[in-house]
Design an enzyme around this catalytic site. Sequence first.
Site, mmCIF file in Angstrom:
data_model
loop_
_atom_site.group_PDB
_atom_site.id
_atom_site.type_symbol
_atom_site.label_atom_id
_atom_site.label_comp_id
_atom_site.label_asym_id
_atom_site.label_seq_id
_atom_site.Cartn_x
_atom_site.Cartn_y
_atom_site.Cartn_z
ATOM 1 N N GLY A 41 29.109 21.427 51.603
ATOM 2 C CA GLY A 41 28.576 20.280 52.090
ATOM 3 C C GLY A 41 27.351 21.177 52.788
ATOM 4 O O GLY A 41 27.356 21.154 53.994
ATOM 5 N N ASP A 92 28.650 17.876 46.335
ATOM 6 C CA ASP A 92 28.460 17.357 47.460
ATOM 7 C C ASP A 92 28.214 15.725 47.720
ATOM 8 O O ASP A 92 28.238 15.378 48.958
ATOM 9 C CB ASP A 92 27.025 18.117 48.212
ATOM 10 N N GLU A 110 30.266 23.501 55.284
ATOM 11 C CA GLU A 110 29.557 24.596 55.245
ATOM 12 C C GLU A 110 28.218 24.439 55.915
ATOM 13 O O GLU A 110 27.738 25.492 56.784
ATOM 14 C CB GLU A 110 29.250 25.082 53.885
ATOM 15 N N ARG A 168 21.477 29.552 37.996
ATOM 16 C CA ARG A 168 20.255 28.964 38.815
ATOM 17 C C ARG A 168 19.139 29.813 38.543
ATOM 18 O O ARG A 168 18.960 30.759 37.826
ATOM 19 C CB ARG A 168 20.444 29.138 40.302
ATOM 20 N N GLY A 187 22.135 19.097 39.805
ATOM 21 C CA GLY A 187 21.774 18.410 41.109
ATOM 22 C C GLY A 187 20.369 18.192 41.541
ATOM 23 O O GLY A 187 19.454 18.101 40.469
#
Length: 539
Positions: free
Chosen positions: A355, A311, A410, A255, A280
């Site tokens: 999620g 997700d 989550e 990341r 994403g």
Amino acid sequence: METLSPPIITSTLSIPYSNSSVLRRSHGLSSLILRKQRSPAANLSLISSRSSFARASAVEHGKSSASIDLSDPNWKRKYEREFEERFSIPHITDVFPDAEAIRSTFCLKMRSPTEEFVGGYPSDEEWHGYINNNDRVLLKVIRYSSPTSAGAECIDSDCSWVEQWIHRAGPREKIYFRPEQVKAAIITCGGLCPGLNDVIRHIVITLEIYGVKNIVGIPFGYKGFSDKDLTEMPLSRKVVQNIHLSGGSLLGVSRGGPSVSEIVDSMEERGINMLFVLGGNGTHAGANAIHNECRKRKMKVAVVGVPKTIDNDILHMDKTFGFDTAVEEAQRAINSAYIEAHSAYHGIGIVKLMGRNSGFIAMQASLASGQVDICLIPEVPFNIHGPNGVLKHLKYLIETKGSAVICVAEGAGQNLLEKTNAKDASGNTILGDFGVHIQQETKKYFKEVSMPVDVKYIDPTYMIRAVRANASDGILCTVLGQNAVHGAFAGYSGITVGIINTHYAYLPIPEVIAYPKSVDPNSRMWHRCLTSTGQPDFI
């Protein structure tokens, strides 16, 4: 499991969508067809509930200047023009109008490209497998007759029918890059996801079929562009042949990363003119910034995204790769929780699934398993305590069934936890652990009511992320990887590829990163989940 805000690349470049930031050119989209339905007896306020109107209107992406006045008799035509403009996809000829188009080298008759292109490029001249630039895929396929219909997305109070078309993905007869002049790079960003290696594999294989020999992988996401200790990895069919048999990413993930300017500087220095970005929402925001910076510098570069989020929270798309595998693996955890709960006296099994902003995995896994009694997701508010709370219903289940299974996403119940300002490397707020919280509250509640229970808590998050893709995701990854390469060779940039109503399409990146897709509490799928679990409203 990424979110859009803030993007993973820090830069002075503007990430949000702006018409002025990108030169756009329409490639032959014909007029949209709109039909008006008979007006239902419904109040317009119903449309705005659950963001139906907000998402269908032109205001949806923060473009307040382009809002539609429904009192204007010509509003439909204006909507058509704006939709066509928004979903037109950037092309090399926007910046290089004299760019040469050559016959495609994507030749299925000759699967082993020649060493040199002295005698010209191989081609399938009589092949009818190419996609015409005017081919389109329908974005919405349900014709709602009323704003009160489950899951309705209406533009006006009459639910007027609008045919919204987007670009069909696939190989074009003309290409804008000579294979021998291409240096293609692939990066994987964010967290792990089943199918990463499958996509990498098919990007490489398809590039080689076009005749590209200079293919590299950038290690550990955007970080690999700036870290001098990380060297690019040469890729070929021989290297990637069996990587899909394992989970994870051959290239590694991370990341965060350097600024957009640093990344583009590195691309210039390395001679990269095709960049395939797997990630994403945040990663795609970075890819769009790279695309804009390349245009600003007049660099002939194709930047193509492949949506990667376990997700399933990418706008417009049926699903993203890794989601089916996640649901399948999540069922194993749910089944274990069920067996533990069912085998114990007053057993309660709690499973926490991925999620952050959306509850698709929890909803679909609950629906598929048939063993879940309570499903809690971020989109649907609930109370733990009180006469209508989760714990009261849980007590009822123990008294009537003897056991119960709870599945939580989550991101659910974050309003019930203490706020934290901590953020991860992507700038995402670190969530409180609601799974542990509801486990503790359950034990405390049943102790207070003097009812013995046996609570088992399962968090399979990292086990699910690390597995290899199942058959369904394997097919999806294969087609996404192939179409990413087709889009780059066709001269498109600043695009992503996805599956729309079972067909594959190209979309401009800003349209898919405007906000995360989420479960509509009024959708049929959520209603099906509620029918399966039998749970009441917890408000």
